[in-house]
Scaffold this motif. Sequence first.
Motif, PDB file in Angstrom:
ATOM      1  N   PHE A 112       0.682  -1.254   0.042  1.00  0.00           N
ATOM      2  CA  PHE A 112      -0.016   0.128  -0.079  1.00  0.00           C
ATOM      3  C   PHE A 112       0.751   1.324  -0.398  1.00  0.00           C
ATOM      4  N   ASN A 113       0.545   1.904  -0.621  1.00  0.00           N
ATOM      5  CA  ASN A 113       1.174   3.821  -0.656  1.00  0.00           C
ATOM      6  C   ASN A 113      -0.015   4.605  -0.944  1.00  0.00           C
ATOM      7  N   ALA A 114       0.361   5.546   0.744  1.00  0.00           N
ATOM      8  CA  ALA A 114      -0.862   6.476   1.024  1.00  0.00           C
ATOM      9  C   ALA A 114      -0.296   7.840   0.139  1.00  0.00           C
ATOM     10  N   GLY A 115       0.823   7.995  -0.833  1.00  0.00           N
ATOM     11  CA  GLY A 115       1.370   9.038  -1.693  1.00  0.00           C
ATOM     12  C   GLY A 115       0.076   8.963  -2.515  1.00  0.00           C
ATOM     13  N   ASN A 116       0.669   7.386  -3.294  1.00  0.00           N
ATOM     14  CA  ASN A 116       0.156   6.940  -4.381  1.00  0.00           C
ATOM     15  C   ASN A 116      -2.105   7.374  -4.900  1.00  0.00           C
ATOM     16  N   LEU A 117      -1.991   7.146  -3.227  1.00  0.00           N
ATOM     17  CA  LEU A 117      -3.770   7.547  -2.818  1.00  0.00           C
ATOM     18  C   LEU A 117      -3.954   8.885  -2.814  1.00  0.00           C
ATOM     19  N   LEU A 118      -3.533   9.028  -2.826  1.00  0.00           N
ATOM     20  CA  LEU A 118      -3.100  11.396  -2.830  1.00  0.00           C
ATOM     21  C   LEU A 118      -3.810  11.520  -4.158  1.00  0.00           C
ATOM     22  N   LYS A 119      -2.906  10.644  -5.052  1.00  0.00           N
ATOM     23  CA  LYS A 119      -2.750  11.231  -6.203  1.00  0.00           C
ATOM     24  C   LYS A 119      -3.726  10.906  -6.699  1.00  0.00           C
ATOM     25  N   LYS A 120      -4.759  10.096  -6.212  1.00  0.00           N
ATOM     26  CA  LYS A 120      -5.707   9.721  -7.060  1.00  0.00           C
ATOM     27  C   LYS A 120      -7.027  10.424  -6.839  1.00  0.00           C
ATOM     28  N   VAL A 121      -6.942  10.880  -5.102  1.00  0.00           N
ATOM     29  CA  VAL A 121      -7.666  11.630  -4.803  1.00  0.00           C
ATOM     30  C   VAL A 121      -7.518  12.560  -4.099  1.00  0.00           C
ATOM     31  N   ALA A 122      -6.576  13.764  -4.235  1.00  0.00           N
ATOM     32  CA  ALA A 122      -6.541  14.893  -4.360  1.00  0.00           C
ATOM     33  C   ALA A 122      -7.192  16.113  -5.892  1.00  0.00           C
ATOM     34  N   PRO A 123      -6.541  15.589  -6.856  1.00  0.00           N
ATOM     35  CA  PRO A 123      -7.253  16.920  -8.154  1.00  0.00           C
ATOM     36  C   PRO A 123      -8.937  16.394  -7.710  1.00  0.00           C
ATOM     37  N   ILE A 124      -9.873  15.439  -6.609  1.00  0.00           N
ATOM     38  CA  ILE A 124     -11.389  15.627  -6.775  1.00  0.00           C
ATOM     39  C   ILE A 124     -10.953  17.104  -6.639  1.00  0.00           C
ATOM     40  N   GLY A 162      -9.071  19.740  -6.356  1.00  0.00           N
ATOM     41  CA  GLY A 162      -8.760  20.524  -7.236  1.00  0.00           C
ATOM     42  C   GLY A 162      -7.422  20.909  -6.459  1.00  0.00           C
ATOM     43  N   GLY A 163      -6.901  20.030  -6.220  1.00  0.00           N
ATOM     44  CA  GLY A 163      -5.313  20.123  -5.624  1.00  0.00           C
ATOM     45  C   GLY A 163      -4.956  19.306  -5.664  1.00  0.00           C
ATOM     46  N   GLY A 164      -3.371  19.219  -4.754  1.00  0.00           N
ATOM     47  CA  GLY A 164      -2.503  18.343  -5.012  1.00  0.00           C
ATOM     48  C   GLY A 164      -1.814  17.869  -3.949  1.00  0.00           C
ATOM     49  N   GLY A 165      -0.824  16.975  -3.650  1.00  0.00           N
ATOM     50  CA  GLY A 165       0.788  16.588  -2.471  1.00  0.00           C
ATOM     51  C   GLY A 165       0.934  15.300  -3.030  1.00  0.00           C
ATOM     52  N   GLY A 166       1.246  14.653  -1.569  1.00  0.00           N
ATOM     53  CA  GLY A 166       1.754  13.250  -1.717  1.00  0.00           C
ATOM     54  C   GLY A 166       2.494  13.183  -0.143  1.00  0.00           C
ATOM     55  N   GLY A 167       3.494  12.634  -0.467  1.00  0.00           N
ATOM     56  CA  GLY A 167       4.159  11.654   0.909  1.00  0.00           C
ATOM     57  C   GLY A 167       4.999  10.230   0.666  1.00  0.00           C
ATOM     58  N   ARG A 168       5.004   9.830   1.591  1.00  0.00           N
ATOM     59  CA  ARG A 168       5.829   8.899   2.184  1.00  0.00           C
ATOM     60  C   ARG A 168       4.740   7.755   1.569  1.00  0.00           C
ATOM     61  N   PRO A 169       5.377   6.630   1.742  1.00  0.00           N
ATOM     62  CA  PRO A 169       4.287   5.596   1.299  1.00  0.00           C
ATOM     63  C   PRO A 169       3.163   5.487   2.939  1.00  0.00           C
ATOM     64  N   GLY A 170       3.507   5.203   4.042  1.00  0.00           N
ATOM     65  CA  GLY A 170       2.855   5.055   4.771  1.00  0.00           C
ATOM     66  C   GLY A 170       1.826   6.551   5.700  1.00  0.00           C
ATOM     67  N   LEU A 171       2.962   7.868   5.050  1.00  0.00           N
ATOM     68  CA  LEU A 171       1.957   9.218   5.972  1.00  0.00           C
ATOM     69  C   LEU A 171       2.557  10.032   4.532  1.00  0.00           C
ATOM     70  N   ALA A 172       0.620  10.512   3.979  1.00  0.00           N
ATOM     71  CA  ALA A 172       1.216  11.713   2.705  1.00  0.00           C
ATOM     72  C   ALA A 172       0.047  12.690   3.130  1.00  0.00           C
TER      73      ALA A 172
END
Length: 878
Positions: A825-837, A839-849
């Motif tokens: 599991f990768n938290a950063g990859n999850l937010l790459k999918k969710v954040a654009p919805i 109207g934003g963006g972000g990222g981080g480590r696999p355990g916390l983003a």
Amino acid sequence: MKSSEIRQSFLDFFESKGSRVLPSSSLVPDDPTLLLTAAGMVQFKPIFLGETKVSFSRATTVQKCLRTTDIENVGKTARHLTFFEMLGNFSFGDYFKKEAIEWAWEYVTEHLRLPLDKLCVTIYEDDDEAFEIWRDVVDLSEDKIFRMGEDNFWSAGPTGPCGPSSEIMYDLGADFGCGEAGCTVGCDCDRFLELWNLVFMQYNRDENGNLHPLPKKNIDTGAGLERIARIMQGVKNNFETDVLKPIIDTVAKITRVTYGASPEKDVSLKVIADHSRAVAFLISDGVLPSNEGRGYVLRRLLRRAVLHARLLGVEQPFINQVIDSVVETMRDAYPEIVDSKPFIQRIAGHEQTRFMETLRQGLNILDQAIAQAKAEERESLTGDFVFRLYDTFGFPLELTIEIAEDRGLSVDEESFRNLMEEQRVRARASWAGERELKHAEVYEEVREEFGKTDFLGYEVDEAEAKVKAIIKKTVVVTEAVDGDDVEVILDRTPFYAEKGGQVGDKGVIETESGHVRITDMQEPLEGVYAHIGKVVSGRITIDEPVKATVDIARRQSIKRNHTATHLLQWALRRVLGDHVKQAGSLVEPDRFRFDLTHFAGITKDELRRVEELVNSKIFSNQPVRTFVTSYEFARETGATALFDQKYGEFVRLVEIGNFSKELCGGTHVSNTGEIGLFKITSEGSVGANTRRIEGVTNGAALTYLYKEEDALLKAAGLLKTDPSQLTERIEGLLQTIKQQSQEIESSKKKLAKDVIGDLLSEAKQVDGTKVVVQKVDGADMDSLRSYADLIRDKVGSAILLLASTADNKVMLIAAATPDMVKAGFNAGNLLKKVAPIVGGGGGGRPGLAQAGGKEPGAIDKALEEGWKEIREMLGVKA
């Protein structure tokens, strides 16, 4: 037509074509890539490049110019001059080739009425457009149009605007030709005289030699006034026109030589006349003799005039008589040269006298060389020696040959001419690209010409003086007017120039007709005091008496601060140790800065002791004495000197009471009581083992203390207590804040437990993993991270996606326990999918983003999409 009539008719003609009539610019161009103004287009170069915008698109001028690339031909040919006048018309993105060609032909044939059978033209070899205009529009027969090479591609320097050109030529007839069968346009003889060069400026040449089309096509033309006058006045050469013949006559009278009686002596008469005219205009435009740049051009011209006068038997000063004639001949066209005449004659006369002494030295060297040649039984002087004699002392070849022949020796002329050609090639490659005269050279020449300024500032704050020189933009001028930024050099001054860390004085220089506000004072060269400022009214001129007045209140503040730094150094050595040395200082009217060598930070207690010591000496009103003594005596008596300062045999010693002695050239109070009060405002490090102390004195110190007191009273008022109780009050408040912070933290932990309990109660189980996808109201990003950490610590396997809003912004946190990260599991990859919805963006480590967004209304949709993504990551089918 007289020259004055030619000038006026040319300007009138192009004014009738819509051109703005503008005055000649200085021979010193406002362009660092050019040594001297060599063409009419120089003042318009920024316009051609599109760097400057003007309200007109057409202009016409009569420009004074100076070139020395063919200086050896002056006097030998009918056309070569160093100083000349160029008639010019210019188009800035307005008319182009057709109009330029048509109007030039109209002026030459209808206004000057030159015979058509005597005229022909040249064009650049590839310029078919110009060819067609001459043939089809002007109706010139093809056999009158000559295609030429690079000589018909013109530029003002190695870089800048350039383009093909077309020249109007005048056939003087076979009598002026070389007699060769193939003599035609382009031959180096005097038969075909170039009257007018029409340059079609359409390119900009960069530093690599590449051509780039200009934003707009331009026209730059130049017609030689002296050449046109020669034709219109029916004389054999430029020197017999009305702008040069009166000067020739003056030189002939001085030298007692009849013009026209001897071709060899005529050359010298012409050189003296031409060079004297060039010298007069160069000095009028602020050029002083020097060994570099345009100052060297001036020096070389004047020396050649002196040498040619010697060839005619003149060994006494003569140049000022010729300058009289130059001024009288040129005064109507250039009235400014009349006002400059005393200045021109002073500079030229002094340079002439100096060179005559140098010439005597050169003759001695020549005598020695001749004697040595005879001793070695050689029959000639080497070309290398003759060239060095020419290059060092300005000896012309003719003079060396004449003296050598009198002694029975010849000269290796071929070797000499080869060396001259090498130098000429170098000069032609660089003359237009010479850098502007360095500022330092100006000061050197001013000091050499006028001597040093007497500094009176230790004794007085104002003084009567006389203006020795005025400098504007590195150029020496004879006057300055309202609005000019200037550097004024006086014969004596009360102004202290910036030195030894003490800033320069400010004040005023007043004359009967002008007022100069002095904003800075520098000594760029030992003995040269430059009063830097602006003419705020009227005008100021050289040799004018002035009253120079220092801003007394400002200087008094500087004095206080400077003496305070001496007291500071004494106190620092008392408190910190004798290892303390001054490493730099700045003394201004409102503050001082003192750098010292010390290996550690200075404590508050140490600073307090330093302040107390300094103020004790101020309050005891210690005498401050200054006197000049020998350097050795000063050191023997224990005076402190700057470790990196070079001192002469005699130094100025500043002695305070019987405890402080320093070598110092600054201004000081007469007793310490004048300092009033001393206060250190800051202390810190500025490098390895170097500390910096800043402070204030007198009124500035009082202002500083008032400001501190105001801050104290305001703080006491805000806390509703007396200033004397402020510390106790603050300590109590800090204790209260600490207790309340502990209580808040405890409450936050309890609240977090409650929130975590709620989140976990809503968690979903996916193959043994708790999945929390929730919106948390009122939580900031720190709280979301805290919730994520606590949940990961509390449960075995978990994945979280939390969202919150604040200030209309979205905050997202995704997290997972270590085992889920290990499983892929990768938290950063999850937010790459969710954040654009959202109207934003972000990222981080696999355990916390974490991520942010700007669309709070889309949170539910984002969490829904997040839930789907988590299920897919866990391999759960929809």
